[in-house]
Design an enzyme around this catalytic site. Sequence first.
Site, PDB file in Angstrom:
ATOM      1  N   ASP A 120      -9.976   3.615  -2.717  1.00 38.34           N
ATOM      2  CA  ASP A 120     -10.714   2.447  -2.258  1.00 38.34           C
ATOM      3  C   ASP A 120     -12.125   2.418  -2.827  1.00 38.34           C
ATOM      4  O   ASP A 120     -12.802   3.448  -2.948  1.00 38.34           O
ATOM      5  CB  ASP A 120     -10.809   2.443  -0.729  1.00 38.34           C
ATOM      6  CG  ASP A 120      -9.463   2.169  -0.074  1.00 38.34           C
ATOM      7  OD1 ASP A 120      -8.483   1.921  -0.806  1.00 38.34           O
ATOM      8  OD2 ASP A 120      -9.394   2.219   1.168  1.00 38.34           O
ATOM      9  N   ASP A 126       0.827  -1.203   0.000  1.00 34.99           N
ATOM     10  CA  ASP A 126       0.000   0.000   0.000  1.00 34.99           C
ATOM     11  C   ASP A 126       0.871   1.267   0.000  1.00 34.99           C
ATOM     12  O   ASP A 126       2.096   1.212   0.121  1.00 34.99           O
ATOM     13  CB  ASP A 126      -0.885  -0.021   1.251  1.00 34.99           C
ATOM     14  CG  ASP A 126      -2.153   0.803   1.104  1.00 34.99           C
ATOM     15  OD1 ASP A 126      -2.243   1.590   0.152  1.00 34.99           O
ATOM     16  OD2 ASP A 126      -3.055   0.649   1.954  1.00 34.99           O
TER      17      ASP A 126
END
Length: 516
Positions: A199, A144
């Site tokens: 997201d 990430d």
Amino acid sequence: MVRAMIFAAACHAVGALDNGMARTPPMGFNNWMSGLPTTEATVRRTADFLLSSGLANQGYRYVNCDDGWGEGARSAEGKLQPKAALWPSGLPQVVADLHEKGLKFGIYGAATGVTCQLMPGQLYNEDTDAATYAEWGIDYLKSDTCASYALDASVRFGAMRDALNRTGRAMVLSVEPFSISPDPEQSVLVANLARVATDIGRSLSSFLEKADISDKWSPLAGPGYFNDPDMMPVANALPLGVNRILFGLWAIMKAPLLLSADLPTLDPEVLAVVNNSDVIAVNQCPLGVQARKLAVNGSLLPWSVGLETCSGADKYYTRRFASTGTDDTRLWTVAEVGQTSAYTIQNGASGRCLTAGGGAAGAVVLLPCNTTRADQQWTFDKGAHTVTSVTSVGCGRALAVGNASLFAGQHIDDEFPVSDVAYGRSGLVLVPPYDQGSCITRDCQNYDPSQMWYYSPADRKLRQATYTASMNHRDAGPGYELTKKNPTWRHHCLASVLSTGNAGTVSGATEVWGGP
């Protein structure tokens, strides 16, 4: 909204990360959107269901844990530490048990100082963490971006890619560059999968937004690398048709099929959607061609135009499936329209013509050539063989590069100046033509270089005239001060590009997606 989808497979060569992994999109589970905790119990329960339901036989073999699996500090030896309370059998033992069942295990990290839930990040510890993952038998790493945003993702993820390769263990590398433009340097060259957006949510609008953005980067996809619009939060609470749209779009886009739901509680009808053998077969086709949006509301999709550096022979991408004979997206053919003193400007790699007034798609776009269209006719105001403004016959405005796209300025709370293009804002604009007379004094600053171009028939490039710093320039002390205008950092040429901004491709009430 209706999204009509057609698809046909075709060979498509792309220079992907060569680690032998993700030759087809990975399939499996990720717990982040499922409501389930990152624990051994979640992993074992999900693994058992994949096997008992037959999903594993369809290819759903990765059981991936997201953030929160580890302690907030490294061990005395500098290694990552699983939280013992979450993994009573020990994380390596859980991985080994999954392997015994023919399944694979994926883990979460971040190529930054910390993860989003404040576990230790991989930055500066790439070799240590890669060796730890290999020792534990990890099959898949989701890396990430949770901090260190000012560092280019290609640099941070490149270090992790190389560290994983040095272990000798093959692992899928999935990255989240959080980049406005996940170009080859930040995707294909560093990872097997790259997230193309923020997201995902739990709504149809979110699913469609992620699909539009993934579509923008569709030419990058191929065996070894696939665009990742995020995991699939299929749910009983969603209408069955929405679950079908989600799964169908992800399948034809060659996205990783990572279910994020409490799988044993899904209704049979929802399970039937994600267990559809024919749809899965499209996703897992070994040719790896990502379906692309072809038409919106009955009109062909406009393609983007932007700027590339003029020098070099890098790899370029176009939305065209079949080659036109050149892959260089900076090459143009300028042809006079009859005896009108107007010209069409056709891009060599895409085969399409420069068109003014793209609306939501940009100030200028590429559309199939039609010499009768006024918005595809352009005048070279000072002549076709000199430095000149280039003006649209259709709207009477000149093609220009917005100053803020080339010159640095402060944005929001940035500590250092950056250009608009760093924020995903298109550099090309249409402005009133400026009649630029010749200078008659040495200190003349009469020109508006932002709307001045030069087309060279010799190399077919349309060069932007905004000044680029030369060896003669001095910013302090003795020497030549060649201009009062700020110099740019490279030579810019007009080009067919995949993206000019944050948004995805143009959307509409009816869309046709497909292949060659």
